[in-house]
Design an enzyme around this catalytic site. Structure first.
Site, mmCIF file in Angstrom:
data_model
loop_
_atom_site.group_PDB
_atom_site.id
_atom_site.type_symbol
_atom_site.label_atom_id
_atom_site.label_comp_id
_atom_site.label_asym_id
_atom_site.label_seq_id
_atom_site.Cartn_x
_atom_site.Cartn_y
_atom_site.Cartn_z
ATOM 1 N N GLU A 42 0.896 -1.161 0.000
ATOM 2 C CA GLU A 42 0.000 0.000 0.000
ATOM 3 C C GLU A 42 0.932 1.207 0.000
ATOM 4 O O GLU A 42 1.619 1.466 0.985
ATOM 5 C CB GLU A 42 -0.875 -0.032 1.268
ATOM 6 C CG GLU A 42 -1.733 1.191 1.467
ATOM 7 C CD GLU A 42 -2.371 1.244 2.862
ATOM 8 O OE1 GLU A 42 -2.723 0.173 3.422
ATOM 9 O OE2 GLU A 42 -2.488 2.359 3.401
ATOM 10 N N ARG A 46 1.513 10.085 1.256
ATOM 11 C CA ARG A 46 2.033 10.985 2.292
ATOM 12 C C ARG A 46 3.224 11.733 1.748
ATOM 13 O O ARG A 46 3.812 12.560 2.446
ATOM 14 C CB ARG A 46 2.451 10.190 3.525
ATOM 15 C CG ARG A 46 1.248 9.652 4.238
ATOM 16 C CD ARG A 46 1.620 8.821 5.424
ATOM 17 N NE ARG A 46 0.514 7.934 5.686
ATOM 18 C CZ ARG A 46 0.479 7.025 6.625
ATOM 19 N NH1 ARG A 46 1.517 6.880 7.420
ATOM 20 N NH2 ARG A 46 -0.568 6.261 6.786
ATOM 21 N N THR A 70 -3.522 6.284 2.258
ATOM 22 C CA THR A 70 -3.684 7.678 2.668
ATOM 23 C C THR A 70 -4.366 8.499 1.570
ATOM 24 O O THR A 70 -3.989 9.647 1.298
ATOM 25 C CB THR A 70 -2.329 8.310 3.087
ATOM 26 O OG1 THR A 70 -1.557 7.339 3.808
ATOM 27 C CG2 THR A 70 -2.535 9.503 4.021
ATOM 28 N N LYS A 130 -10.733 -1.153 6.560
ATOM 29 C CA LYS A 130 -9.468 -1.047 7.293
ATOM 30 C C LYS A 130 -9.810 -0.631 8.723
ATOM 31 O O LYS A 130 -10.631 0.270 8.914
ATOM 32 C CB LYS A 130 -8.602 0.021 6.593
ATOM 33 C CG LYS A 130 -7.390 0.486 7.378
ATOM 34 C CD LYS A 130 -6.441 1.252 6.474
ATOM 35 C CE LYS A 130 -5.394 2.011 7.282
ATOM 36 N NZ LYS A 130 -4.131 2.139 6.551
HETATM 37 C C1 3PG Z 1 -1.229 3.257 8.042
HETATM 38 O O1 3PG Z 1 -1.464 4.268 7.412
HETATM 39 O O2 3PG Z 1 -1.838 2.213 7.806
HETATM 40 C C2 3PG Z 1 -0.299 3.318 9.183
HETATM 41 O O3 3PG Z 1 0.426 4.478 9.230
HETATM 42 C C3 3PG Z 1 0.593 2.148 9.288
HETATM 43 O O4 3PG Z 1 0.749 1.997 10.630
HETATM 44 P P1 3PG Z 1 2.142 1.653 11.305
HETATM 45 O O5 3PG Z 1 3.135 2.628 10.760
HETATM 46 O O6 3PG Z 1 1.889 1.799 12.764
HETATM 47 O O7 3PG Z 1 2.460 0.234 10.914
#
Ligand code: 3PG
Length: 312
Positions: A42, A46, A70, A130
């Site tokens: 994924e 960002r 995101t 999610k």
């Molecule tokens: C996401 O957007 O799914 C999270 O930022 C991932 O979470 P993690 O960095 O705590 O694994």
């Protein structure tokens, strides 16, 4: 909706959540993920490099499953799809993004963390969501509580998941796959340490199977002989198995018995073992009414023992 895609994600079991600053590193990163047994990602919006990175990966590795993360507005969704993303993920439930994806037949996995969010998804026919941010929103306990009112919803928990707690999440009945960024941390991508990323992926994939030696079958010429072997094995506390987990029988087969491993998801772990050189014995395959694999044996002989896999 989009059943084939979600089946693929379920089989992989773990979606790496990638933040990439420099799109020129995208192909190297993708190869590291594939080498580590995780042919999916994924790629999050960002950074400005997200769309280009998605484009580069889908071009270089068309077999890889690449989604965009995101995606907090319709513009990002459009860019992601144009770049070749197969699915869209968002941290929250943005009706505009969700409705645009549905209207354009693009698989969308919106973020939810409350029953109201889940109902918004269900109202639009979405049953895979999610769960974000998973750890901060109640973690595994929250997922268990979601299972009561929403038995047909499956979740992709993300946020605060790591190699230590991933297996517990994956073991929940309503978890399709887990997501996380621990195997693709920014410093390793920056340093282009692909070997380290592959090693973290391999470790994560192995852990996620939850494989445990849970049953031993001892099949010798006579049952007495099998019992004698079982007693000797018990004396050394073999795998701490209790009596019910040891099966003794008289056998005229070539094998001396079997090693039975329990796992979280037999479909996923059978694929994992096939990737590592095992061959499923088709005649041994057992499925539930929905067609999901429950157990199977493998053709390879392990020093006289067969390998069996089953879900508990
Ligand atoms: C996401 O957007 O799914 C999270 O930022 C991932 O979470 P993690 O960095 O705590 O694994």
């Amino acid at each position: 909706m989009h059943t084939a895609l979600f089946e693929k994600i379920e089989k992989i079991g773990l979606v790496p959540v990638v933040k990439i600053d420099d799109a020129s590193k995208a192909e190297g990163l993708a190869k590291a993920l594939i080498d580590g047994g995780l042919p999916c990602a994924e790629v999050t919006f960002r950074t400005d490099a997200a769309a280009e990175a998605i484009g580069r990966i889908t071009k270089a590795y068309p077999e890889m499953l690449v989604g965009a993360g995101t995606v907090i507005n319709v513009e990002f969704a459009k860019q992601a799809v144009a770049a070749g993303a197969t699915f869209i993920v968002s941290p929250g439930f943005n009706p505009e993004v969700v409705d645009w994806c549905i209207a354009n037949n693009v698989p969308i996995v919106p973020g939810v963390c409350t029953p109201s969010d889940i109902e918004a998804g269900l109202a639009r026919g979405l049953t895979t969501l999610k769960f974000f941010p998973a750890e901060a929103s109640g973690g595994v306990n929250m997922l268990r509580n979601f299972a009561g009112p929403f038995p047909n919803v499956t979740f992709m928990p993300t946020g605060g998941i790591n190699v230590k707690n991933a297996t517990e999440y994956a073991a929940q009945r309503n978890v399709l796959a887990v997501g996380g960024s621990w195997m693709v941390n920014a410093a390793l991508i920056e340093a282009e340490d692909w070997a380290a990323i592959s090693a973290l992926c391999r470790d994560a994939v192995a852990t996620l199977q939850g494989l445990k030696l849970a049953r031993i079958g001892i099949g010798t010429a006579t049952e007495e002989e099998a019992k004698r072997v079982a007693t000797l094995l018990a004396a050394v506390g073999i795998a701490n198995l209790v009596d019910e987990q040891v099966e003794v029988y008289a056998s005229d087969e070539n094998t001396k018995g079997y090693l039975g491993f329990s796992c979280i998801n037999a479909e996923r772990s059978a694929a994992y073992l096939v990737d590592r050189g095992f061959t499923i014995e088709e005649s041994s395959v057992q499925r539930n009414a929905a067609g999901k694999l429950l157990s199977c044996s493998f053709a390879e002989d392990l020093g006289g023992f067969a390998l069996r896999l089953f879900t508990e």
